[in-house]
Motif scaffolding. Structure first.
Motif, mmCIF file in Angstrom:
data_model
loop_
_atom_site.group_PDB
_atom_site.id
_atom_site.type_symbol
_atom_site.label_atom_id
_atom_site.label_comp_id
_atom_site.label_asym_id
_atom_site.label_seq_id
_atom_site.Cartn_x
_atom_site.Cartn_y
_atom_site.Cartn_z
ATOM 1 N N GLY A 159 26.727 33.430 -10.457
ATOM 2 C CA GLY A 159 25.777 34.405 -9.927
ATOM 3 C C GLY A 159 25.384 35.499 -10.892
ATOM 4 O O GLY A 159 24.566 36.360 -10.558
ATOM 5 N N MET A 160 25.931 35.474 -12.101
ATOM 6 C CA MET A 160 25.706 36.601 -13.014
ATOM 7 C C MET A 160 24.271 36.708 -13.527
ATOM 8 O O MET A 160 23.854 37.776 -13.960
ATOM 9 N N GLY A 161 23.523 35.627 -13.442
ATOM 10 C CA GLY A 161 22.141 35.704 -13.877
ATOM 11 C C GLY A 161 21.276 36.557 -12.970
ATOM 12 O O GLY A 161 20.249 37.088 -13.401
ATOM 13 N N LYS A 162 21.692 36.737 -11.713
ATOM 14 C CA LYS A 162 20.919 37.509 -10.740
ATOM 15 C C LYS A 162 21.485 38.900 -10.498
ATOM 16 O O LYS A 162 20.808 39.748 -9.911
ATOM 17 N N VAL A 163 22.725 39.119 -10.916
ATOM 18 C CA VAL A 163 23.444 40.329 -10.509
ATOM 19 C C VAL A 163 23.852 41.166 -11.712
ATOM 20 O O VAL A 163 24.289 40.631 -12.729
ATOM 21 N N LEU A 164 23.700 42.478 -11.593
ATOM 22 C CA LEU A 164 24.198 43.404 -12.604
ATOM 23 C C LEU A 164 25.634 43.771 -12.274
ATOM 24 O O LEU A 164 25.912 44.307 -11.196
ATOM 25 N N TRP A 165 26.557 43.454 -13.191
ATOM 26 C CA TRP A 165 27.967 43.823 -13.038
ATOM 27 C C TRP A 165 28.304 44.933 -14.023
ATOM 28 O O TRP A 165 27.971 44.848 -15.204
ATOM 29 N N ILE A 177 35.387 47.723 -10.992
ATOM 30 C CA ILE A 177 34.164 46.930 -11.111
ATOM 31 C C ILE A 177 33.180 47.284 -10.009
ATOM 32 O O ILE A 177 33.536 47.851 -8.978
ATOM 33 N N GLY A 178 31.918 46.919 -10.227
ATOM 34 C CA GLY A 178 30.890 47.069 -9.212
ATOM 35 C C GLY A 178 29.684 46.234 -9.573
ATOM 36 O O GLY A 178 29.483 45.893 -10.736
ATOM 37 N N ASN A 179 28.868 45.895 -8.549
ATOM 38 C CA ASN A 179 27.676 45.111 -8.851
ATOM 39 C C ASN A 179 26.533 45.436 -7.913
ATOM 40 O O ASN A 179 26.709 46.068 -6.866
ATOM 41 N N THR A 180 25.333 44.996 -8.304
ATOM 42 C CA THR A 180 24.146 45.084 -7.465
ATOM 43 C C THR A 180 23.130 44.067 -7.936
ATOM 44 O O THR A 180 23.145 43.660 -9.101
ATOM 45 N N HIS A 181 22.259 43.648 -7.026
ATOM 46 C CA HIS A 181 21.106 42.807 -7.346
ATOM 47 C C HIS A 181 19.899 43.727 -7.379
ATOM 48 O O HIS A 181 19.446 44.195 -6.337
ATOM 49 N N LEU A 182 19.375 44.002 -8.565
ATOM 50 C CA LEU A 182 18.284 44.951 -8.712
ATOM 51 C C LEU A 182 16.959 44.343 -8.266
ATOM 52 O O LEU A 182 16.606 43.226 -8.662
ATOM 53 N N THR A 183 16.230 45.081 -7.414
ATOM 54 C CA THR A 183 14.891 44.670 -7.000
ATOM 55 C C THR A 183 13.981 45.897 -7.046
ATOM 56 O O THR A 183 14.450 47.032 -7.187
#
Length: 258
Positions: A159-165, A177-183
């Protein structure tokens, strides 16, 4: 009330409906925009008006929204053996007549609009990539074994191609750690976790702050979901500027058998 699958012909009324309350329908919008091959959305309709809808993602993750009548009608069309399901708190009894939960929680959706943010970045935060996937998975499993106990490095890497970690390292090892899907219409902070040996140092606050910075460069809206009883996390999110928006129940459950 009829139930019909969302398709191209119904998209205009779907978008009009969900755009009235983006936080409430965030995952309907996200999955239909970016993961349509794995997403099914059923609309509960009367006289060509939407009264509710059900999201089914990868035949396992389910969200139900709308009126009580719509929720009851949509639930009749759900026959998955095992689900991760969420809906408004008041519909919990309806759903638990059909599904027996193994995990059940109240989840609070918190939102932050641009202009409400206060950043606290006290530690260096770095962008993570596939090389850290195993460390990310390990922290998640340790931080919340009930919910993330089966998380794998492969799943993270895919999933790393879609998500900023993002992460904070201590002596070369990941501590938080933390993540988000930027839109460009709003972004949800999906994961925040800190290894138990490094808690109460402000690491999560720094990561949330940087994630919100990134989100607000693309849109005016940041979201985050947190368990009602996780008071330390709620305190962190409120410090950065998040406010409670709505509450839901979320469960992992299996269908009842007579």
């Amino acid at each position: 009330m009829k139930v019909v699958p969302l398709d191209a012909s119904l998209e205009p009324i779907f978008w009009d409906y969900v755009n009235q309350d983006i936080p409430h329908y965030y995952f309907f919008i996200l999955d239909w925009k970016y993961s349509q091959d794995f997403t099914k959305i059923l609309l509960a309709m009367k006289q060509n008006r939407i009264h509710g809808m059900m999201l089914i993602y990868r035949e396992s993750v389910v969200q139900i929204r709308g009126t009580k009548e719509a929720a009851e009608t949509l639930l009749k069309h759900l026959n998955l053996e095992k689900v991760e399901i969420s809906s408004l708190l008041e519909y919990e009894p309806i759903i638990l007549k059909k599904y027996k939960p193994s995990i059940l929680h109240e989840m609070v959706l918190m939102t932050l609009q641009k202009g409400e943010e206060t950043f606290y970045v006290r530690h260096p935060v770095t962008k993570l990539d596939v090389a850290e996937a195993e460390e990310i998975a390990s922290i998640m499993r340790q931080a919340n074994p009930e919910w993330w106990g089966e998380t794998t490095a492969q799943r993270i890497a895919e999933g790393m191609g879609k998500v900023l970690w993002l992460g904070i390292k201590v002596n070369g090892k990941l501590a938080s750690i933390g993540n988000t899907h930027l839109t460009d219409w709003g972004s949800n902070i999906g994961i925040i976790a800190t290894h138990e040996a490094y808690r109460n140092r402000g690491y999560a606050t720094s990561i949330v702050s940087v994630l919100v910075k990134e989100i607000l460069q693309k849109s005016n809206l940041a979201l985050i979901h947190v368990l009602r009883g996780n008071l330390p996390a709620i305190k962190v999110y409120e410090k950065v500027g998040f406010k409670p928006y709505r509450s839901y129940f979320v469960a992992r459950a299996a269908i009842m058998r007579s």
